[in-house]
Design an enzyme around this catalytic site. Structure first.
Site, PDB file in Angstrom:
ATOM      1  N   LYS A  58       0.673  -1.386  -0.304  1.00 50.75           N
ATOM      2  CA  LYS A  58       0.150  -0.011  -0.026  1.00 50.75           C
ATOM      3  C   LYS A  58       0.211   1.159  -0.209  1.00 50.75           C
ATOM      4  CE  LYS A  58      -2.452  -2.466  -0.658  1.00 50.75           C
ATOM      5  NZ  LYS A  58      -2.569  -4.057  -0.379  1.00 50.75           N
ATOM      6  N   HIS A 452     -23.235  15.702   1.640  1.00 49.59           N
ATOM      7  CA  HIS A 452     -22.834  16.186   0.261  1.00 49.59           C
ATOM      8  C   HIS A 452     -21.540  17.308   0.492  1.00 49.59           C
ATOM      9  CE1 HIS A 452     -23.972  16.935  -4.073  1.00 49.59           C
ATOM     10  NE2 HIS A 452     -24.357  17.964  -4.079  1.00 49.59           N
TER      11      HIS A 452
HETATM   12  P1  NAD Z   1      -4.519 -15.239  -6.176  1.00 48.43           P
HETATM   13  O1  NAD Z   1      -5.202 -16.370  -5.170  1.00 48.43           O
HETATM   14  O2  NAD Z   1      -5.317 -14.251  -5.890  1.00 48.43           O
HETATM   15  O3  NAD Z   1      -4.419 -14.743  -7.674  1.00 48.43           O
HETATM   16  C1  NAD Z   1      -3.286 -15.985  -8.495  1.00 48.43           C
HETATM   17  C2  NAD Z   1      -3.671 -15.710  -9.897  1.00 48.43           C
HETATM   18  O4  NAD Z   1      -2.730 -16.842 -10.486  1.00 48.43           O
HETATM   19  C3  NAD Z   1      -4.854 -16.950  -9.971  1.00 48.43           C
HETATM   20  O5  NAD Z   1      -5.578 -15.726 -10.852  1.00 48.43           O
HETATM   21  C4  NAD Z   1      -4.217 -17.956 -10.860  1.00 48.43           C
HETATM   22  O6  NAD Z   1      -5.119 -18.996 -11.757  1.00 48.43           O
HETATM   23  C5  NAD Z   1      -3.521 -17.864 -11.668  1.00 48.43           C
HETATM   24  N1  NAD Z   1      -2.104 -19.107 -11.721  1.00 48.43           N
HETATM   25  C6  NAD Z   1      -2.091 -20.340 -11.135  1.00 48.43           C
HETATM   26  N2  NAD Z   1      -1.160 -20.931 -11.790  1.00 48.43           N
HETATM   27  C7  NAD Z   1      -1.050 -19.654 -12.910  1.00 48.43           C
HETATM   28  C8  NAD Z   1      -0.003 -20.424 -13.959  1.00 48.43           C
HETATM   29  N3  NAD Z   1       0.851 -21.207 -14.476  1.00 48.43           N
HETATM   30  N4  NAD Z   1      -0.195 -19.460 -14.965  1.00 48.43           N
HETATM   31  C9  NAD Z   1      -0.418 -18.372 -14.962  1.00 48.43           C
HETATM   32  N5  NAD Z   1      -1.436 -18.217 -14.000  1.00 48.43           N
HETATM   33  C10 NAD Z   1      -1.558 -18.679 -12.780  1.00 48.43           C
HETATM   34  O7  NAD Z   1      -3.164 -15.496  -5.803  1.00 48.43           O
HETATM   35  P2  NAD Z   1      -2.354 -14.131  -5.697  1.00 48.43           P
HETATM   36  O8  NAD Z   1      -3.000 -12.652  -6.248  1.00 48.43           O
HETATM   37  O9  NAD Z   1      -0.785 -14.182  -5.627  1.00 48.43           O
HETATM   38  O10 NAD Z   1      -2.518 -13.637  -3.800  1.00 48.43           O
HETATM   39  C11 NAD Z   1      -2.470 -14.762  -2.762  1.00 48.43           C
HETATM   40  C12 NAD Z   1      -3.035 -14.072  -1.761  1.00 48.43           C
HETATM   41  O11 NAD Z   1      -3.131 -13.319  -0.457  1.00 48.43           O
HETATM   42  C13 NAD Z   1      -5.130 -14.230  -1.792  1.00 48.43           C
HETATM   43  O12 NAD Z   1      -5.740 -14.833  -0.967  1.00 48.43           O
HETATM   44  C14 NAD Z   1      -5.179 -12.914  -1.637  1.00 48.43           C
HETATM   45  O13 NAD Z   1      -6.213 -12.339  -0.924  1.00 48.43           O
HETATM   46  C15 NAD Z   1      -4.187 -11.905  -0.530  1.00 48.43           C
HETATM   47  N6  NAD Z   1      -4.080 -11.000  -0.810  1.00 48.43           N
HETATM   48  C16 NAD Z   1      -4.744  -9.820  -0.572  1.00 48.43           C
HETATM   49  C17 NAD Z   1      -4.786  -8.092  -0.821  1.00 48.43           C
HETATM   50  C18 NAD Z   1      -5.742  -7.821  -0.557  1.00 48.43           C
HETATM   51  O14 NAD Z   1      -6.785  -8.272   0.026  1.00 48.43           O
HETATM   52  N7  NAD Z   1      -5.509  -6.938  -1.467  1.00 48.43           N
HETATM   53  C19 NAD Z   1      -3.482  -8.096  -1.712  1.00 48.43           C
HETATM   54  C20 NAD Z   1      -2.383  -9.359  -1.537  1.00 48.43           C
HETATM   55  C21 NAD Z   1      -2.751 -10.236  -1.253  1.00 48.43           C
END
Ligand code: NAD
Length: 480
Positions: A58, A452
């Protein structure tokens, strides 16, 4: 430290440190074991979220947004900032300063609450004993009447894309680049991929390519919101390639080449840096000795009931290492619940109202059911959508993209879900969360007065739109 504590918490991330503080507030003699060390090798509390997750990301998102504004947007306000330049070293130092202040803040809270913070790796043994191994390999055993396991999660690694090459990093490495990569590849167009891709694109990466294995963009979000996010993020230069599964990678000089499959076709691409952001897995390896007989599910998550009780009496597990979304606030609420239960109070977490936020620009936020999930079960509902282009405040801010959408049960009008894309939706979503937590209806929000001009008026307008009577936008069709 007394030989036997009331509670031992393993893990000092947002789930574990909050659990420890609440236990201490409730008069329980509490120990918190954590093995995180900073780049200088010093133990620090805060876990992934504070050290290499939510907070540093952030910080960079905020800084990079200011940079883009100074470069391209202030002129529209009549503010002429000439020769704007990037000092990435200072931006990174600011990020690290914020992380340091917050982690030190937790250490102080531990002290003030008389929580014994024990640096080292904790392992659950039988009979609510915990073995702690410190960084020098020394061990000691502690025991308690109650144990709370909050070990968090680790980035998933891909066999096809080893992190051994210096050009290939996980989310932690991607927060620490010392120069802006010219051509950046990201595997995974999930939350981390989109947030980090936004940071480096804003800071000047010529290309940011996201390779996403799934055919659908953000399938966990409401489809209408996900489509709008995809459109807006692509317009910002994020090259999001869906249905593209990365199958191999190799170093080519100082760069990295990957091969990926898109349907039957195989493609290759070369990047200066490659971020692997394909999800996280529970950090439960060697968390419990066999003799402890702790139950895990098939994904390595610790098996728990609705109130985070494991199969072992007096042993609880919370946060990313148990079922449910891997979100800091969900883990913290579980920490509070478990502390209350240990202290003999009634407590539960409302899993129906866990908000999700993606901190892109505009921000994407939601809570409750998506419209496609309601349709899939044949639910009878009404939807109200209000475009931010019709909000005076959003226009004054120069942020006219996005909308607020509310979903309500047709018969009872009870709010079922809220989906937002726009400025400060990470804050606006709280209005819907509170309304839903209180069992509120769209009419409750429609009858509430909002200041508002404010962005929050748009939530009011979306509530009015559920009944086909938004004041500042034309209803496309009257509700049935
Ligand atoms: P995510 O699950 O959101 O996304 C990972 C993506 O990678 C998925 O869409 C998946 O289909 C794709 N993927 C997997 N293997 C692949 C491949 N071989 N080739 C191409 N695509 C592939 O996971 P993330 O972004 O790594 O985040 C991890 C966790 O951390 C999540 O649970 C998320 O909620 C949490 N997080 C939350 C926030 C937030 O709340 N703003 C911020 C960062 C992380």
């Amino acid at each position: 430290m007394s030989a036997k504590a009331d509670v031992i918490v393993i893990g000092a991330g947002p789930a574990g440190y909050v659990a420890a503080i609440r236990c201490a507030q409730l008069g329980l003699n509490t120990v918190c074991v954590d093995d995180w060390v900073d780049p200088q090798g010093q133990p620090v509390p805060g876990g992934t979220c504070l050290n290499v997750g939510c907070i540093p990301s952030k910080s960079l998102l905020e800084s990079s947004e200011r940079y883009v504004q100074a470069l391209h947007e202030l002129g529209d306000h009549g503010v002429i900032a000439s020769s704007v330049s990037l000092d990435l070293e200072r931006m990174q130092a600011r990020k690290q300063r914020i992380v340091g202040e917050l982690t030190q803040g937790i250490a102080q809270l531990f002290k003030a609450n008389r929580i014994d913070w024990v640096p080292g790796r904790g392992q659950l043994l039988a009979e609510r004993c915990v073995r702690v191994t410190d960084s020098a390999g020394g061990t000691r055993e502690l025991s308690a009447d109650h144990i709370i396991l909050a070990p968090g999660s680790l980035p998933v690694q891909l066999d096809a894309v080893p992190l051994a090459a210096p050009q290939v990093v996980d989310s932690s490495g991607a927060l620490a680049f010392t120069e802006v990569p010219r051509h950046l590849g990201i595997i995974g167009a999930g939350v981390i991929g989109l947030e980090l891709g936004s940071v480096w694109r804003r800071l000047g990466a010529e290309s940011v390519t996201l390779l996403e294995a799934q055919a659908e963009f953000l399938p966990m979000a409401d489809t209408q919101t996900a489509r709008e996010a995809q459109r807006l993020l692509r317009a910002q230069g994020l090259d999001i390639r869906l249905a593209s599964r990365v199958v191999s990678s190799q170093s080519v000089g100082a760069k990295v080449e990957i091969r990926y499959q898109e349907g039957e076709a195989e493609h290759s691409a070369v990047f200066d840096k490659l971020i692997v952001a394909v999800g996280r897995r529970p950090n439960t390896e060697s968390l419990a000795a066999d003799a402890a007989t702790l139950l895990f599910d098939e994904w390595g998550l610790i098996h728990v009931d609705e109130q985070c009780r494991t199969n072992l009496p007096g042993v609880y597990a919370i946060g990313d290492a148990v079922r449910g979304p891997m979100l800091a606030h969900k883990g913290s609420e579980e920490g509070v619940m478990v502390a209350e239960l240990i202290a003999g109070k009634a407590a539960k977490v409302n899993y129906e109202t866990v908000p999700s936020v993606i901190y892109t620009r505009p921000e994407v936020a939601w809570v409750g059911q998506t419209e496609q999930a309601l349709q899939a079960v044949g639910a009878d509902y009404r939807a109200g959508v209000f475009p931010l282009a019709a909000s005076g405040r959003a226009r004054a801010m120069g942020e006219r993209d996005g909308f607020i959408k509310l979903l309500a049960d047709r018969a009872t009008d009870r709010l079922l879900g809220a989906h937002m894309i726009g400025p400060h939706c990470s804050e606006l979503i709280a209005e819907a969360v509170i309304a839903m937590q209180l069992g509120g209806s769209s009419e409750d929000l429609a009858l509430t007065m909002f200041a508002h001009p404010s962005l929050s008026e748009s939530v009011h307008e979306a509530a009015l739109a559920v009944d086909g009577r938004a004041l500042h936008s034309m209803a496309k069709r009257r509700p049935r």
